[in-house]
Design a protein around this motif. Structure first.
Motif, PDB file in Angstrom:
ATOM      1  N   LEU A  78       0.917  -1.063  -0.064  1.00 23.39           N
ATOM      2  CA  LEU A  78      -0.289   0.001   0.065  1.00 23.39           C
ATOM      3  C   LEU A  78       1.064   1.023  -0.023  1.00 23.39           C
ATOM      4  CD1 LEU A  78      -2.923  -0.922   3.036  1.00 23.39           C
ATOM      5  CD2 LEU A  78      -2.983  -1.310   0.379  1.00 23.39           C
ATOM      6  N   LEU A  79       1.024   2.515  -0.977  1.00 18.63           N
ATOM      7  CA  LEU A  79       1.345   3.596  -0.561  1.00 18.63           C
ATOM      8  C   LEU A  79       1.070   4.750   0.261  1.00 18.63           C
ATOM      9  CD1 LEU A  79       1.252   4.183  -4.428  1.00 18.63           C
ATOM     10  CD2 LEU A  79       3.670   2.993  -3.319  1.00 18.63           C
ATOM     11  N   GLN A  80       1.579   5.047   1.841  1.00 17.64           N
ATOM     12  CA  GLN A  80       0.947   5.606   2.463  1.00 17.64           C
ATOM     13  C   GLN A  80       1.019   7.464   1.874  1.00 17.64           C
ATOM     14  OE1 GLN A  80       3.299   5.029   6.153  1.00 17.64           O
ATOM     15  NE2 GLN A  80       2.918   7.004   6.896  1.00 17.64           N
ATOM     16  N   VAL A  81      -0.078   7.274   2.479  1.00 16.62           N
ATOM     17  CA  VAL A  81       0.132   8.827   1.960  1.00 16.62           C
ATOM     18  C   VAL A  81      -0.316  10.068   2.900  1.00 16.62           C
ATOM     19  CG1 VAL A  81      -1.661  10.761   0.696  1.00 16.62           C
ATOM     20  CG2 VAL A  81      -1.583   8.744  -0.021  1.00 16.62           C
ATOM     21  N   ARG A 140      -2.263  16.635  10.431  1.00 16.75           N
ATOM     22  CA  ARG A 140      -1.834  17.638   9.879  1.00 16.75           C
ATOM     23  C   ARG A 140       0.066  17.802  10.936  1.00 16.75           C
ATOM     24  NH1 ARG A 140      -6.961  21.681  12.492  1.00 16.75           N
ATOM     25  NH2 ARG A 140      -8.055  20.968  10.411  1.00 16.75           N
ATOM     26  N   GLU A 141       0.228  16.502  11.404  1.00 16.77           N
ATOM     27  CA  GLU A 141       1.388  16.734  11.726  1.00 16.77           C
ATOM     28  C   GLU A 141       2.854  16.773  10.860  1.00 16.77           C
ATOM     29  OE1 GLU A 141      -0.438  14.200  15.644  1.00 16.77           O
ATOM     30  OE2 GLU A 141      -0.347  13.948  14.097  1.00 16.77           O
ATOM     31  N   GLU A 142       3.967  17.347  11.197  1.00 19.50           N
ATOM     32  CA  GLU A 142       4.587  16.724  10.089  1.00 19.50           C
ATOM     33  C   GLU A 142       5.722  14.851   9.997  1.00 19.50           C
ATOM     34  OE1 GLU A 142       6.169  19.255   7.507  1.00 19.50           O
ATOM     35  OE2 GLU A 142       3.721  19.575   7.160  1.00 19.50           O
ATOM     36  N   SER A 143       5.699  15.425  11.929  1.00 22.78           N
ATOM     37  CA  SER A 143       6.063  13.923  12.037  1.00 22.78           C
ATOM     38  C   SER A 143       5.729  12.390  11.492  1.00 22.78           C
ATOM     39  CB  SER A 143       6.086  13.834  13.226  1.00 22.78           C
ATOM     40  OG  SER A 143       5.302  13.301  13.549  1.00 22.78           O
ATOM     41  N   LYS A 144       4.353  12.845  10.718  1.00 26.73           N
ATOM     42  CA  LYS A 144       3.952  11.261   9.930  1.00 26.73           C
ATOM     43  C   LYS A 144       4.184  11.381   9.032  1.00 26.73           C
ATOM     44  CE  LYS A 144       0.325  10.261  12.961  1.00 26.73           C
ATOM     45  NZ  LYS A 144      -0.622  11.101  13.885  1.00 26.73           N
ATOM     46  N   PHE A 145       5.069   9.903   8.370  1.00 25.77           N
ATOM     47  CA  PHE A 145       5.124  10.102   7.072  1.00 25.77           C
ATOM     48  C   PHE A 145       3.968  10.035   6.207  1.00 25.77           C
ATOM     49  CE2 PHE A 145       8.414   8.100  10.242  1.00 25.77           C
ATOM     50  CZ  PHE A 145       9.927   8.295   9.158  1.00 25.77           C
ATOM     51  N   GLY A 146       4.602   9.800   4.829  1.00 23.82           N
ATOM     52  CA  GLY A 146       3.675   9.673   3.594  1.00 23.82           C
ATOM     53  C   GLY A 146       4.165  10.841   2.144  1.00 23.82           C
ATOM     54  N   LEU A 147       3.655   9.729   0.917  1.00 21.05           N
ATOM     55  CA  LEU A 147       3.937  10.482  -0.381  1.00 21.05           C
ATOM     56  C   LEU A 147       3.053  11.970  -0.348  1.00 21.05           C
ATOM     57  CD1 LEU A 147       3.052   7.359  -2.083  1.00 21.05           C
ATOM     58  CD2 LEU A 147       5.830   9.222  -2.050  1.00 21.05           C
ATOM     59  N   SER A 148       2.979  12.736  -0.950  1.00 22.75           N
ATOM     60  CA  SER A 148       2.553  14.361  -0.825  1.00 22.75           C
ATOM     61  C   SER A 148       1.122  13.908  -1.905  1.00 22.75           C
ATOM     62  CB  SER A 148       2.947  15.464  -1.161  1.00 22.75           C
ATOM     63  OG  SER A 148       3.170  15.764  -2.739  1.00 22.75           O
ATOM     64  N   GLU A 149       0.291  14.003  -2.268  1.00 24.96           N
ATOM     65  CA  GLU A 149      -0.885  13.988  -3.600  1.00 24.96           C
ATOM     66  C   GLU A 149      -0.113  13.791  -4.687  1.00 24.96           C
ATOM     67  OE1 GLU A 149      -4.928  15.430  -5.272  1.00 24.96           O
ATOM     68  OE2 GLU A 149      -4.781  15.657  -3.562  1.00 24.96           O
TER      69      GLU A 149
END
Length: 221
Positions: A112-115, A119-128
């Motif tokens: 799965l691709l994590q998006v 609002r927290e910058e600490s969380k990982f993920g791709l931008s849209e």
């Protein structure tokens, strides 16, 4: 409340074949995982590779192990031969490593691709924008040992249900938009993994197909 009762409660809540419960077993001992397994749970989520490997070796082999935490590229090789699904793919470089290790293991690895929706910058993920670029780019199209099965997102850690709902709704809209794009042979937008112990009810209302629940099953650590 005991594990057996907690699991039965979730079976009643998720009385729908289209929603999958992943019991988040991170930091819990194999004995507790085995209790949940004996109550019919087959999907377990871990966020550390070493802990997942140790439990894989100690527990029944028909358990489906899900990597739900941040995954370093140099650790992929340790789980490539058995991991059922990697939920936390948040870069093209990580995907390339999963492809490489999948080829070595001789198996296609579901991802799965994590998006990044919180609002927290600490969380990982791709931008849209990064997500759409990856999905439509040549790198993914050339891969043979990776299958993209959907998206994963983690909402902001807040008591404000409206904020959480808005973030999940945004991810669901993106999920539906991707389904309208030209098809790729190794992309099947089937799973939307969102919702944990604190916010799974909102996630289900907003279209989640996978919920990742730890403390509501095993109790507080």
């Amino acid at each position: 409340m005991h594990i057996k009762e907690n699991i039965q409660r979730f079976k009643n809540i998720l009385n729908d074949e289209s929603v999958r419960l992943i019991a988040v077993s991170k930091t819990h001992p194999p004995e507790l995982v085995l209790k949940a397994y004996e109550e019919g749970v087959k999907d377990f989520g871990e966020n550390k590779v070493q802990e997942m490997v140790e439990k894989f070796e100690a527990l029944p082999k028909d358990i489906r192990w899900h990597m739900i935490g941040h995954l370093q590229r140099n650790k992929v090789k340790y789980i490539a031969s058995f991991v059922h699904m990697i939920h936390s793919v948040e870069s093209e470089r990580l995907l390339q490593e999963i492809e490489k290790q999948g080829q070595k293991a001789g198996r296609v690895i579901d991802c799965l691709l994590q998006v990044h929706i919180a609002r927290e910058e600490s969380k990982f993920g791709l931008s849209e924008a990064e997500l759409l670029e990856l999905l439509q780019g040549p790198t993914l199209a050339s891969m043979r040992y990776v299958r993209i099965c959907g998206l994963m997102g983690m909402a902001t850690n807040t008591d404000n249900g409206d904020v959480i709902r808005q973030e999940f709704r945004q991810l669901k809209a993106l999920f539906e938009h991707i389904k309208t794009l030209p098809p790729q042979p190794n992309v099947e937008m089937e799973q939307l993994s969102m919702g944990m112990s604190s916010d799974y009810t909102i996630a289900l209302e907003e279209g989640s197909t996978i919920v990742r629940v730890g403390s509501a099953i095993f109790g507080q650590r």
